[in-house]
Design a protein around this motif. Structure first.
Motif, short mmCIF file in Angstrom:
data_model
loop_
_atom_site.label_atom_id
_atom_site.label_comp_id
_atom_site.label_asym_id
_atom_site.label_seq_id
_atom_site.Cartn_x
_atom_site.Cartn_y
_atom_site.Cartn_z
N ALA A 1 0.83 -1.20 0.00
CA ALA A 1 0.00 0.00 0.00
C ALA A 1 0.87 1.25 0.00
CB ALA A 1 -0.91 -0.01 1.21
N ILE A 2 1.97 1.20 0.77
CA ILE A 2 2.88 2.36 0.79
C ILE A 2 3.47 2.58 -0.60
CG2 ILE A 2 5.09 3.18 1.68
CD1 ILE A 2 4.40 1.96 4.32
N LEU A 3 3.80 1.47 -1.28
CA LEU A 3 4.36 1.60 -2.63
C LEU A 3 3.34 2.25 -3.55
CD1 LEU A 3 6.61 1.01 -4.59
CD2 LEU A 3 5.73 -1.28 -4.89
N ALA A 4 2.06 1.88 -3.39
CA ALA A 4 1.03 2.48 -4.22
C ALA A 4 0.95 3.98 -3.98
CB ALA A 4 -0.31 1.82 -3.93
N LEU A 5 0.98 4.36 -2.68
CA LEU A 5 0.93 5.78 -2.33
C LEU A 5 2.13 6.51 -2.93
CD1 LEU A 5 -0.30 8.10 -0.75
CD2 LEU A 5 0.98 7.36 1.24
N THR A 6 3.31 5.86 -2.82
CA THR A 6 4.53 6.46 -3.36
C THR A 6 4.38 6.72 -4.86
OG1 THR A 6 5.76 5.18 -1.76
CG2 THR A 6 7.00 6.14 -3.54
N GLY A 7 3.85 5.71 -5.57
CA GLY A 7 3.68 5.87 -7.01
C GLY A 7 2.78 7.05 -7.33
N ALA A 8 1.66 7.16 -6.58
CA ALA A 8 0.72 8.24 -6.84
C ALA A 8 1.38 9.60 -6.58
CB ALA A 8 -0.51 8.08 -5.97
N LEU A 9 2.13 9.68 -5.46
CA LEU A 9 2.77 10.96 -5.13
C LEU A 9 3.84 11.30 -6.16
CD1 LEU A 9 3.05 10.64 -1.26
CD2 LEU A 9 1.57 12.16 -2.55
N ALA A 10 4.57 10.26 -6.66
CA ALA A 10 5.59 10.52 -7.67
C ALA A 10 4.94 11.09 -8.92
CB ALA A 10 6.34 9.25 -8.00
N ALA A 11 3.78 10.52 -9.30
CA ALA A 11 3.09 11.05 -10.47
C ALA A 11 2.70 12.51 -10.25
CB ALA A 11 1.86 10.20 -10.76
N THR A 12 2.19 12.82 -9.05
CA THR A 12 1.85 14.21 -8.73
C THR A 12 3.07 15.10 -8.89
OG1 THR A 12 0.57 13.20 -6.96
CG2 THR A 12 0.66 15.60 -7.01
N CYS A 13 4.17 14.62 -8.34
CA CYS A 13 5.39 15.42 -8.36
C CYS A 13 5.82 15.71 -9.79
CB CYS A 13 6.48 14.68 -7.60
SG CYS A 13 7.92 15.66 -7.38
N PHE A 14 5.69 14.72 -10.67
CA PHE A 14 6.15 14.97 -12.03
C PHE A 14 5.14 15.72 -12.87
CE2 PHE A 14 9.66 12.51 -10.81
CZ PHE A 14 10.68 13.11 -11.52
N VAL A 15 3.86 15.68 -12.49
CA VAL A 15 2.92 16.61 -13.11
C VAL A 15 3.39 18.03 -12.81
CG1 VAL A 15 0.59 17.51 -13.01
CG2 VAL A 15 0.95 15.05 -13.10
N LYS A 16 3.78 18.23 -11.55
CA LYS A 16 4.27 19.56 -11.17
C LYS A 16 5.55 19.89 -11.94
CE LYS A 16 6.94 20.45 -7.52
NZ LYS A 16 7.39 20.62 -6.14
N ALA A 17 6.53 18.98 -11.89
CA ALA A 17 7.83 19.29 -12.49
C ALA A 17 7.68 19.56 -13.98
CB ALA A 17 8.80 18.14 -12.27
N PHE A 18 6.91 18.72 -14.67
CA PHE A 18 6.78 18.92 -16.11
C PHE A 18 5.93 20.15 -16.41
CE2 PHE A 18 4.90 18.32 -20.27
CZ PHE A 18 6.02 18.06 -21.03
N GLY A 19 4.81 20.25 -15.71
CA GLY A 19 3.88 21.34 -15.99
C GLY A 19 4.50 22.70 -15.76
N ILE A 20 5.11 22.88 -14.59
CA ILE A 20 5.63 24.20 -14.25
C ILE A 20 6.84 24.53 -15.14
CG2 ILE A 20 6.55 25.63 -12.39
CD1 ILE A 20 3.75 24.79 -11.81
N THR A 21 7.66 23.52 -15.47
CA THR A 21 8.87 23.80 -16.24
C THR A 21 8.57 24.05 -17.71
OG1 THR A 21 9.95 22.24 -14.78
CG2 THR A 21 11.19 22.95 -16.67
N PHE A 22 7.70 23.25 -18.27
CA PHE A 22 7.60 23.27 -19.73
C PHE A 22 6.35 23.95 -20.27
CE2 PHE A 22 10.52 19.73 -19.05
CZ PHE A 22 11.52 20.09 -19.94
N LEU A 23 5.28 24.04 -19.47
CA LEU A 23 4.02 24.54 -20.02
C LEU A 23 3.83 26.02 -19.69
CD1 LEU A 23 1.77 21.46 -19.29
CD2 LEU A 23 3.20 21.93 -21.27
N ALA A 24 2.75 26.57 -20.22
CA ALA A 24 2.36 27.96 -19.99
C ALA A 24 3.41 28.94 -20.50
CB ALA A 24 2.05 28.19 -18.52
N LEU A 25 3.49 30.11 -19.86
CA LEU A 25 4.39 31.17 -20.35
C LEU A 25 5.68 31.18 -19.55
CD1 LEU A 25 1.80 34.05 -20.67
CD2 LEU A 25 2.86 32.79 -22.53
N PRO A 26 6.76 31.64 -20.18
CA PRO A 26 8.03 31.75 -19.43
C PRO A 26 7.88 32.73 -18.28
CG PRO A 26 8.35 32.18 -21.78
CD PRO A 26 6.90 32.08 -21.57
N ARG A 27 8.46 32.36 -17.12
CA ARG A 27 8.31 33.22 -15.95
C ARG A 27 9.49 34.16 -15.77
NH1 ARG A 27 6.29 28.48 -14.76
NH2 ARG A 27 4.24 28.31 -13.83
N SER A 28 10.55 33.98 -16.55
CA SER A 28 11.70 34.86 -16.36
C SER A 28 12.40 35.08 -17.70
CB SER A 28 12.69 34.24 -15.37
OG SER A 28 13.28 33.12 -15.98
#
Lengths: 219, 673
Positions: B435-462
């Motif tokens: 169960a912990i591994l499942a939670l870890t997988g879900a959190l990792a996916a969340t983290c990479f939604v953040k990493a990819f989304g904030i880095t590559f999508l939308a408008l440049p911030r600087s």
């Protein structure tokens, strides 16, 4: 009969080593200390020749000759040159005064006789009486390094210690193999040269060779 | 012939190192030589190790009289070959990448030294896995540590890098000390440093002694691997090193610790204690969960990846831990399955984490910042890097059909098989860890939604992000190779499992590939019972087949008229300040796990007119890293206090030091009389 004479002659040659080191302890001028060290080294060379003669050890003649060249001529010349070059005040500047230094040195000599007695009982070499003297020289050399302020005197103290160690080797094993002896001499010469250069540079950088003032190197 | 092919790359690395230093006055020439040699060497050693692994042979080469008092011997058995294969494959990719990446340092740093360290680093890692003698092992292990230290402080003008290097050196030396103690205890009983003798004598030692050795090994190698709570050096050291080095450090260097741990515990200690496996399993679960939780709060791209390395080491440890449990219960097929799960994840992590670090290097070179809050919109400037980063993210988030999914699926298999054992504590704990591994997988996916989304999508911030440019071809090739491997090892797991079977045969004398691979096709089936089977190959084909479906549907039915317009924005001009930030994205999770993070938040508002017209609003939030502050800070302070006590002895005066010597000498003379 001959062995007894030899022992007495060697004792006669050993005693001045102690007296000379005590004179260095009492000496208040750097130049005079270095000259006294020269006498001590010459005395050591003589002892070397004497042991070589009595024990028919030919290699000891070479060792004595090297002592003459390096410890009597080269090293004192370098040290005196540096003392003249950096023009320090000629006083030795003692942390511990001359009278108490002498008393402590006497105690050290007593200590070395006390500690070597058990060894001497099992030692059958003609030079065995040199052993306590050699230990005394090592201790007095170290004591000079502690009690004197000028960096040059630290070198002199170290050289006296080295004389003590040399004598210890002579006393217990009639000198080390010539190859080892050669190595030590070379080491000593280079060591003295480097220390001399260092003292010169310390003086250049800090305008003093007073070791007491070099306390801010710690972290 | 084969032994020649095994040795040749080692000399090629050496040649690369020396020529790189030799030409260090001319950077481009130095780079060509250093990385040319490294590329040739790693390609060659990859082919050699692969062919050895396929044929299932082990190779032994002795160099008698190479060093006095010890025998220098290398042994390439299944486990070594597998790890050499991974190291060389990743090295091929990072070397391709490095050709272009190190141009960053021209004229600023000594590229010759970088090329030298790079080659020696690879050489030492390969020799660590080959050494068949404890002394040799320690020498290469330390070489690896020291050379990676120099690579961590490569940007030595930065305070941060020097600090990271210091932490790294202290932590890994604590580990090395424990490893040394382990080997010396072995030496006490075998009178030899040869691993062959350890193998013979080790399992005959008493249980208490072996348990002590197990703990020493686990802590010693665990420090290098970065399990929690010994992980503190990792988030500092990985970001500081140049990105090609980070890829190697995170991808394979920390895995050499896993290699050594398996070697010592499986072969020398004869894993037969249930609690050993339980310890490894629990610590693995803790590392996986906390690693990903701290990663979620991180906005520095490379630090984020470093925390994910901790998570993945945790997942690998889960597999190894289950294997140790099965071994102690003499369940060899399941032990082989769990070992394969752990080792497969070792390779997969090397591939996708290497890929992600290379991508972060490409971003760093283009924008000169690691803070994802300053990035954004890079997908338009750097489409290839974005594509590769996406593949890496999907793999690390364990989504099918990429490789992370396969190895985590195998780990689930072994965890859930634990539920069928007779031992009650395992029955309870193993599914919980699942169960912990499942939670870890879900959190990792969340983290990479953040990493990819904030880095590559939308408008440049600087301004940095606005001026970004796509990476040069050599860097794209390096990243492409790894992205390809992420796909291949995800879609064709049967091939890799048949390779890994040779490893388990050499380790455990157990072959499970026939039980695991469905005879008629490219599918994995469970080893013992049949509760689920998997074919990522079919999955991938199905995904590809369904790819055109939405497009066809739109084409066929066309329910609305197509118009191309700007995004509707309530009449205000869109600007980057309106974007969703990484802090905002991760805030809900910070709120949920408040107990763990212990955030310190600060809001400063100044008004033009209360309460509606704001002049400015500053929001700051810091999380407490409990291990650094609750565990390491007290230790550090205790050491400092002790040092201050000792310091009073250190007056700094030469006379005092001489007096100390004098006193000691006199006391010794009197006592020794």
């Amino acid at each position: 009969m001959i062995a007894e004479t030899a022992e007495q002659i060697l004792n006669l040659l050993t005693t001045p080593l102690l007296i000379l080191s005590l004179m260095i302890v009492g000496q208040s001028r750097i130049g005079a200390s270095i000259r006294l060290y020269t006498f001590q080294s010459a005395n050591l060379a003589l002892l070397c020749f004497a042991v070589g003669y009595f024990e028919q050890e030919f290699s000891l003649y070479w060792v004595g000759l090297l002592t003459l060249v390096i410890k009597v001529v080269l090293i004192p010349t370098v040290l005196l040159y540096i003392v003249n070059k950096i023009k320090v005040a000629r006083e030795v500047e003692q942390l511990i005064g001359a009278p108490s230094s002498l008393i402590i040195s006497a105690a050290l000599i007593g200590l070395s006789y006390y500690t070597t007695r058990p060894i001497l009982e099992d030692l059958y070499v003609v030079t065995k009486d040199c052993l306590p003297v050699s230990i005394a020289l090592v201790l007095i050399g170290l004591f000079i390094m502690i009690g004197r302020k000028k960096a040059v005197m630290q070198i002199v103290g170290l050289l006296i210690m080295e004389n003590g160690i040399f004598l210890a080797a002579l006393a217990t094993t009639l000198g080390m193999p010539l190859a080892v002896e050669l190595g030590i001499f070379f080491d000593l010469l280079v060591g003295a040269l480097i220390m001399g250069i260092l003292v010169y540079h310390i003086n250049q950088t800090f305008e003093t060779i007073d070791v007491d003032k070099l306390t801010r190197l710690k972290g | 012939m084969q032994s020649f092919l095994l040795i040749l790359p080692l000399f090629l690395y050496l040649a690369g190192a020396i020529s790189s230093l030799w030409f260090s006055a001319r950077p481009s020439k130095s780079v060509r030589w250093a990385f040319g040699c490294a590329l040739g060497a790693s390609f060659l050693s990859f082919l050699t190790s692969l062919s050895l692994l396929i044929s299932g042979t082990s190779l032994r080469v002795s160099f008698p009289g190479f060093l006095p008092y010890t025998r220098f011997e290398i042994l390439a058995d299944g486990l070594s070959n597998y790890f050499i294969g991974i190291i060389s494959l990743l090295a091929c990719a990072t070397t391709l990448f490095s050709f272009a990446y190190v141009r960053e340092y021209f004229g600023r740093k000594s590229v010759g030294f970088l090329g030298f360290s790079y080659n020696i680093f690879l050489l030492s890692m390969i020799l660590v896995t080959l050494a068949n003698n404890a002394l040799m092992f320690i020498i290469f292990w330390e070489l690896m540590t020291v050379i990676s230290y120099f690579l961590v402080i490569f940007e030595d003008t930065q305070e941060e890098a020097r600090r990271a290097g210091f932490i790294y050196l202290v932590m890994t030396h604590v580990g090395s000390a424990l490893i040394l103690v382990t080997f010396f205890i072995f030496f006490q009983f075998t009178n030899s440093f040869d691993f062959d003798d350890f193998r013979q004598t080790g399992p005959t030692l008493s249980v208490i002694l072996r348990s002590l050795l197990f703990l020493l090994t686990f802590i010693g190698f665990g420090t290098k691997a970065g399990i929690i709570p010994l992980h503190v050096w990792l988030p500092h050291a990985h970001p500081s090193a140049p990105s090609n080095i980070s890829a190697l450090m995170s991808g394979v260097m920390i895995k050499t610790a896993i290699y050594a741990f398996i070697r010592v515990v499986y072969s020398f200690l004869g894993a037969d204690q249930l609690w050993w496996g339980l310890v490894v399993l629990m610590i693995g679960a803790l590392s996986a969960l906390l690693g990903v939780m701290y990663a979620l709060m991180e906005h520095d791209l490379k630090r984020l990846l470093a925390y994910h390395s901790i998570e993945n080491i945790g997942i690998i440890s889960m597999g190894i831990g289950m294997a140790l449990i099965f071994l102690s219960l003499k369940h060899y097929p399941l032990a082989a399955l769990a070992t394969i799960a752990g080792l497969y994840h070792v390779m997969n992590h090397a591939m996708f984490k290497g890929l992600l670090f290379l991508c972060s290097g490409s971003i760093l070179q283009a924008t000169h910042t690691r803070n994802i809050e300053d990035l954004g919109g890079l997908i338009k400037k750097m489409p290839w890097t974005a594509f590769y980063f996406l593949i890496g993210s999907v793999s690390i988030s364990a989504l099918p059909p990429f490789n992370g999914f396969v190895s985590e699926w195998l780990t689930y298999q072994s965890l859930l098989s634990g539920g069928m054992l007779s031992s009650v504590p395992i029955k309870v704990i193993a599914p919980l860890v699942g169960a912990i591994l499942a939670l870890t997988g879900a959190l990792a996916a969340t983290c990479f939604v953040k990493a990819f989304g904030i880095t590559f999508l939308a408008l440049p911030r600087s301004e940095h992000a606005r001026k970004a440019q796509e990476a040069p071809p050599a860097m794209k090739m390096g990243m492409g190779l790894l992205a390809l491997m992420c796909g291949v090892s995800g879609v064709l797991p049967t091939f890799f499992i048949s390779l890994l079977d040779h490893v388990t045969v050499s380790l455990l004398n157990t072959s499970v590939s026939e039980k695991m691979i469905y005879p008629a096709g490219l599918a994995l089936i469970p080893v013992e019972s049949r509760f689920s089977s998997l074919s990522t190959t079919t999955l991938a084909l199905l995904l590809l087949a369904f790819l055109p479906v939405p497009w066809i549907l739109i084409r066929l039915f066309r329910p609305f008229r197509q118009r191309i317009h700007e995004t509707w924005n309530c009449g205000i001009k869109l600007n980057p300040r309106m974007e969703y930030t990484a802090t905002a994205f991760s805030n809900p999770i910070q709120m949920v796990f408040k107990k763990l993070y212990q955030p310190r938040e600060e809001v400063r508002i100044s008004y033009l007119k209360k309460p509606y017209f704001l002049k400015s609003l500053v929001y700051q939030s810091h999380i407490t890293s409990i291990f650094e502050e609750r565990l390491y800070r007290p230790i550090q302070q205790a050491i400092l206090r002790l040092s201050h006590r000792v310091r009073t002895m250190q007056t700094g005066s030469i006379h005092t030091y001489l007096a100390y010597i004098f006193m000691t000498l006199i006391l010794l003379l009197i006592f020794a009389r």
